[in-house]
Design an enzyme around this catalytic site. Structure first.
Site, PDB file in Angstrom:
ATOM      1  N   GLY A  42      68.327 -56.122 -28.922  1.00 25.92           N
ATOM      2  CA  GLY A  42      69.745 -55.824 -29.080  1.00 25.92           C
ATOM      3  C   GLY A  42      70.383 -55.386 -27.782  1.00 25.92           C
TER       4      GLY A  42
ATOM      5  N   ILE B 291      73.423 -54.011 -10.915  1.00 22.92           N
ATOM      6  CA  ILE B 291      73.811 -54.257 -12.304  1.00 22.92           C
ATOM      7  C   ILE B 291      73.797 -55.767 -12.538  1.00 22.92           C
ATOM      8  CG2 ILE B 291      75.714 -54.075 -13.958  1.00 22.92           C
ATOM      9  CD1 ILE B 291      74.453 -51.364 -13.419  1.00 22.92           C
TER      10      ILE B 291
ATOM     11  N   ASN C 158      74.428 -57.370 -15.528  1.00 26.40           N
ATOM     12  CA  ASN C 158      75.575 -57.758 -16.360  1.00 26.40           C
ATOM     13  C   ASN C 158      76.359 -56.486 -16.701  1.00 26.40           C
ATOM     14  OD1 ASN C 158      77.267 -58.260 -18.634  1.00 26.40           O
ATOM     15  ND2 ASN C 158      76.037 -60.039 -19.197  1.00 26.40           N
TER      16      ASN C 158
ATOM     17  N   GLU D 239      67.445 -46.244 -20.859  1.00 27.56           N
ATOM     18  CA  GLU D 239      67.147 -44.889 -21.318  1.00 27.56           C
ATOM     19  C   GLU D 239      67.899 -43.786 -20.593  1.00 27.56           C
ATOM     20  OE1 GLU D 239      62.665 -44.953 -22.759  1.00 27.56           O
ATOM     21  OE2 GLU D 239      63.161 -46.604 -21.443  1.00 27.56           O
TER      22      GLU D 239
HETATM   23 MO1  MOS Z   1      61.571 -46.772 -24.774  1.00 25.66          MO
HETATM   24  S1  MOS Z   1      61.193 -45.012 -25.798  1.00 25.66           S
HETATM   25  O1  MOS Z   1      60.371 -46.689 -23.544  1.00 25.66           O
HETATM   26  O2  MOS Z   1      61.142 -47.974 -25.907  1.00 25.66           O
END
Ligand code: MOS
Length: 704
Positions: free
Chosen positions: A470, A594, A596, A670
């Site tokens: 996603g 970057i 996209n 993340e």
């Molecule tokens: Mo992420 S928690 O490394 O899928």
């Protein structure tokens, strides 16, 4: 027949990297033509329903499996007494139905396979199970005598580090803070649950599965079922999120494959939303003591970050909660430790930014408290302690642009307008406050393979077993491939999510684009060179180049490589009721190139939104008597919805880091969640004068 595929010249083809290319699978998703694992049509499919333990610790003594097997439509009832033995998986969450031991409440102890979903579900409800139950422990406490020191922390970091005289430095510091911060357990709630369809033909297994990496799932299934990896095909073409919960195989795929083998028919199963809170992992709760000491100029002289967290009795997962503290700020005297308690709970696992996310909540709250203690602006305090080399090893960072993020963020947010004094700024009944936190996440890459192939129609197929959960990976990789081939993205067909394609690592650790993009770049460069050599003199239809980046990655210089960011929050707290609203969130990130801007922005604001959720709402509530998390559904486990999410802005600085990989990109999946909760906690203090050191920040903690 002579093909017409031509890798084009770089001149004349506008760069695809950096363009706001819309998601390639978008139209299929809108039309319902992009199937999730459970939706593949399979003839003769049957249904599996798992049964969870109703005791927290003990043994399964007997079941009414023989009676339930007589229910019309029921094909089989599996429990440890009749389940086939797996080839490996001793002492792991994947040892499904391999022993009579119950290690936690709602662990899978039986499963019903039936002709329909309804029969399977009802028969599972009717199944009677007798247990010998035993006393259990599920509560994490910092003073527990059974805490132990794991050999390493996830994925492979030293458990503890110590440099200099930490206690001495903290004692003699001009300014000091010493506080304990707590985070609760959190559960991953991707839109699509864990789900699988398993089909055996003899010893050949095909699995449609929702995961963050089909290649590693294939490897593990092959081990568990004692067949060669080449006999297992795993398909995960479209995945509705994972956040780490699908980073490694979980019991659903193992049980589905086991059940299909036993009944000799295809079997499908999706975890229910309740089961998502039982056996697919979660973020450990943490108790973190942070001590900081600074001299009269606000230079940090001592840092100590001591973490207590949990694991289960069947597996060890040691979250690397204090690891970011090792590289974040300067200071000669430093200590980090991790201690675990084995409890009668499911094994914790990855959840978006494991380690950095809860750890930086504590560290960045403590830095705010140090800023207040020393009378320094929190931006200035961080700038004064921004090291130019890794503070533990002295090694130079590949690039470190925390200062630029702090400065740009400060300007864009209007930071200097704030009142450092709490409870000063008001808007009617609302107390208004602002706060900030720094952010960081490692920039790594793993070896990957990829194949680039010229087609007769002039287009190119680029294939690897990457995962698009996603995030837009399919789109970003198309852009990377287009530039490496020197063609427009429209003539590149990027195929992923199938072990029939080149083996690739999982979508995890924000390493997807770096790892897969590296391999895609090399494969496309290789094909382009071959096409240039051929120059029309040989047939190019089907001409293919497969690469493996393993050797190139191993040859590279090792340097500390991290992305950085600065998160700014404005909160409003109702003075009478304690109602808390995040009014504004602004992050500036240094995440390399970057690929996209549209999908990158979505990742960053998605992470920040999850941070709002963590700060104000999410918590898995443990019942000590019952021995389980109580709020195991989306009615009671609260997640930020649209009304909770304020204006969220994500910006980035112009950075390209050629040390980290040939793309110069650091990863964006993340870092957005790292620091958000601290920024909100710090803003809440500025608004109210109340320092909340245990998440979530709820109104009862702000009044009274
Ligand atoms: Mo992420 S928690 O490394 O899928």
């Amino acid at each position: 027949m002579t093909g017409t595929a031509r890798a084009g010249p770089t001149t004349g083809t506008p760069a695809a990297i950096g363009a706001r290319l819309v998601r390639i699978e978008g139209p299929d998703k809108v039309r319902g033509a992009a199937p999730y694992a459970y939706e593949y049509p399979v003839d003769g499919v049957t249904y599996c329903c798992a049964v969870g333990s109703t005791v927290t610790r003990g043994r399964v003594r007997s079941t009414s499996a023989d009676a339930i097997r007589q229910v019309p439509g029921v094909l089989e009832v599996l429990w440890h007494a009749n389940a086939p033995r797996l080839a490996t998986a001793d002492g792991s969450e994947l040892a499904v139905l391999q022993s009579d031991r119950v290690a936690y409440r709602r662990q899978i102890v039986a499963a019903v396979v039936a002709e329909s979903f309804e029969i399977a579900t009802e028969a599972a409800r009717m199944l009677e199970i007798e247990y010998d139950d035993e006393p259990f422990a599920v509560e994490l406490r910092a003073d527990d005598p059974d805490l132990y020191r794991p050999d390493k922390v996830n994925p492979n970091f030293a458990t503890d580090t110590e440099t200099g005289d930490v206690d001495g430095a903290l004692r003699s510091a001009t300014y000091g803070v010493d506080h304990t911060y707590r985070t609760p357990a959190y559960h991953n709630n991707p839109m699509e649950p864990h789900a699988s369809i398993a089909v055996w033909h003899g010893d050949e297994l095909t699995v449609f599965d929702s995961n963050q990496g089909a290649s590693p799932v294939r490897a593990r299934l092959a081990e568990l079922f004692g067949v060669p990896p080449g006999s297992v095909r795993v398909v995960a073409e479209h995945v509705g999120g994972g956040f780490g919960a699908k980073g490694t195989p979980r019991p659903v795929v193992v049980l589905t494959a086991m059940a299909a083998r036993v009944v000799g028919r295809p079997v499908k199963m999706a975890a229910t939303r309740e089961q998502m809170f039982a056996f697919v992992g979660y973020r450990t709760p943490t108790i973190q003591r942070v001590r900081l000491g600074a001299d009269a100029d606000g230079r940090i002289v001592g840092i100590s970050h001591e973490v207590v967290e949990q694991t289960s009795t069947i597996d060890e997962f040691a979250e690397q909660t204090a690891v970011a503290t090792r590289m974040m700020y300067a200071g000669a005297n430093r200590r980090t430790t991790h201690r675990l308690r084995r409890l009668d709970v499911p094994t914790p696992a990855w959840m978006r930014a494991p380690g950095e996310c809860p750890g930086m909540y504590a560290l960045e709250s403590a830095v705010d408290e140090l800023a207040i203690a020393s009378g320094l602006d929190p931006v200035e305090l961080r700038l004064r302690n921004d090291p130019q080399t890794d503070p533990e090893t002295g090694a130079p960072f590949t690039s470190r642009n925390l200062a630029a993020c702090l400065r740009d963020g400060s300007r864009l947010f209007g930071w200097t307008q704030r009142h450092a004094e709490p409870r000063v700024q008001r808007d009617g009944r609302w107390l208004v406050g602002t706060g900030l936190a720094a952010s960081t996440y490692p920039a790594r890459a793993r070896a990957s393979k990829a194949t680039a192939r010229a087609r007769r129609d002039g287009g190119f197929d680029v294939e690897l077993c990457a995962a698009d959960i996603g995030t837009g990976a399919r789109t970003a990789l198309t852009q990377i491939a287009a530039d490496a081939l020197g063609v427009a993205p429209a003539v590149v067909r990027l195929r992923l999510g199938d072990t029939n394609f080149s083996e690739a690592p999982l979508a995890g650790g924000s390493m997807g684009t770096s790892s897969w993009g590296w391999a895609v770049t090399r494969a496309c460069e290789g094909l382009r060179a071959r096409l240039a050599e051929a120059d029309g003199s040989v047939p190019v239809d089907g001409l293919a180049v497969e690469v493996d980046t393993k050797e190139e990655i191993e040859r590279r210089e090792q340097r500390p490589a991290h992305a950085f960011g600065a998160q700014f929050a404005e909160v409003r707290v109702d003075e009478g009721t304690g109602e808390i609203r995040v009014a504004r969130l602004l992050g500036v990130f240094a995440v390399g190139r970057i690929v996209n801007p549209m999908t990158a922005r979505s990742q960053l604001i998605g992470g920040m939104t999850m941070g709002v959720s963590m700060a104000l709402l999410e918590a898995s509530l443990l019942d000590r008597e019952y021995g389980d998390y109580l709020n195991h559904d989306l009615a009671q486990y609260e997640i930020a919805t649209c009304a909770d999410v304020p204006r969220v802005e994500a910006h980035w600085i112009d950075e390209r880091d050629d040390f980290v990989n040939p793309l110069g990109a650091k990863g964006v999946g993340e870092i957005g969640i790292v620091g958000t909760a601290a920024a909100i906690a710090n803003a809440t203090y500025n608004a109210t004068g109340v320092r909340v050191r245990d998440l979530p920040i709820r109104l009862e903690k702000l009044i009274g």
